[in-house]
Design a protein around this motif. Structure first.
Motif, short mmCIF file in Angstrom:
data_model
loop_
_atom_site.label_atom_id
_atom_site.label_comp_id
_atom_site.label_asym_id
_atom_site.label_seq_id
_atom_site.Cartn_x
_atom_site.Cartn_y
_atom_site.Cartn_z
N SER A 1 0.85 -1.20 0.00
CA SER A 1 0.00 0.00 0.00
C SER A 1 0.88 1.24 0.00
O SER A 1 2.09 1.16 0.20
CB SER A 1 -0.93 0.01 1.21
OG SER A 1 -0.23 0.41 2.37
N THR A 2 0.24 2.38 -0.20
CA THR A 2 0.97 3.64 -0.19
C THR A 2 1.28 4.12 1.22
O THR A 2 1.96 5.12 1.38
CB THR A 2 0.17 4.73 -0.92
OG1 THR A 2 -1.14 4.79 -0.36
CG2 THR A 2 0.09 4.44 -2.40
N LEU A 3 0.81 3.41 2.23
CA LEU A 3 1.07 3.80 3.62
C LEU A 3 2.40 3.27 4.15
O LEU A 3 2.80 3.63 5.26
CB LEU A 3 -0.06 3.30 4.53
CG LEU A 3 -1.39 4.02 4.34
CD1 LEU A 3 -2.44 3.38 5.23
CD2 LEU A 3 -1.26 5.49 4.66
N GLU A 4 3.08 2.43 3.39
CA GLU A 4 4.35 1.86 3.85
C GLU A 4 5.43 2.93 3.88
O GLU A 4 5.49 3.79 3.01
CB GLU A 4 4.75 0.70 2.96
CG GLU A 4 3.74 -0.43 3.04
CD GLU A 4 4.04 -1.56 2.10
OE1 GLU A 4 5.15 -1.59 1.53
OE2 GLU A 4 3.15 -2.40 1.91
N LYS A 5 6.31 2.84 4.87
CA LYS A 5 7.30 3.89 5.10
C LYS A 5 8.21 4.14 3.91
O LYS A 5 8.48 5.28 3.57
CB LYS A 5 8.13 3.56 6.34
CG LYS A 5 7.35 3.69 7.61
CD LYS A 5 8.22 3.52 8.82
CE LYS A 5 7.34 3.65 10.05
NZ LYS A 5 8.08 3.86 11.26
N ASP A 6 8.70 3.06 3.27
CA ASP A 6 9.63 3.27 2.15
C ASP A 6 8.95 3.92 0.95
O ASP A 6 9.57 4.69 0.23
CB ASP A 6 10.27 1.94 1.75
CG ASP A 6 9.26 0.87 1.40
OD1 ASP A 6 8.12 0.95 1.90
OD2 ASP A 6 9.60 -0.05 0.63
#
Length: 119
Positions: free
Chosen positions: A54-59
């Motif tokens: 998802s776009t919520l991942e830190k990287d």
């Protein structure tokens, strides 16, 4: 604007059609909101998630301008293709849910195909 009932009926109809043609392949399920996009590779036979992104991942979050554009969807598509191949999945069936195949959903699907997933 579609009501919630209409949206649920549409996604159920799509999922029913997908299960007919899946032939044991895992399902690449897409969920998008106004701010983010999420994708999972789901094994319906065992009820397990094999890979997710998802776009919520830190990287990803740090490198993206926003989680709600086609560039973000493309990045998530490439990431899910990479994670699915690590999990040993090459062939999937695409579940767009109640969303039309356009914009962010289309960008994610094309990036996943470029990353090596077959659907």
């Amino acid at each position: 604007m579609a009501s919630k009932e209409t949206t649920l009926r549409r996604s159920a109809r799509i999922r029913r059609q997908i299960k007919k043609v899946a032939n044991g392949r895992p399902r690449l399920s897409v969920h998008r909101t106004s701010k983010n996009i999420y994708v999972q590779v789901i094994d319906d036979a065992n009820g397990r998630t094999l890979a997710a992104a998802s776009t919520l991942e830190k990287d990803l979050k740090g490198s993206l301008k926003t989680g709600a554009d086609t560039a973000a969807a493309t990045a998530v598509g490439k990431l899910i293709a990479e994670r699915a191949s690590k999990a040993g999945v090459k062939d999937v069936v695409f579940d767009r849910g109640a969303y039309i195949y356009h914009g962010r959903v289309k960008a994610l699907a094309e990036a996943a195909r470029e990353g090596g997933l077959n659907f």
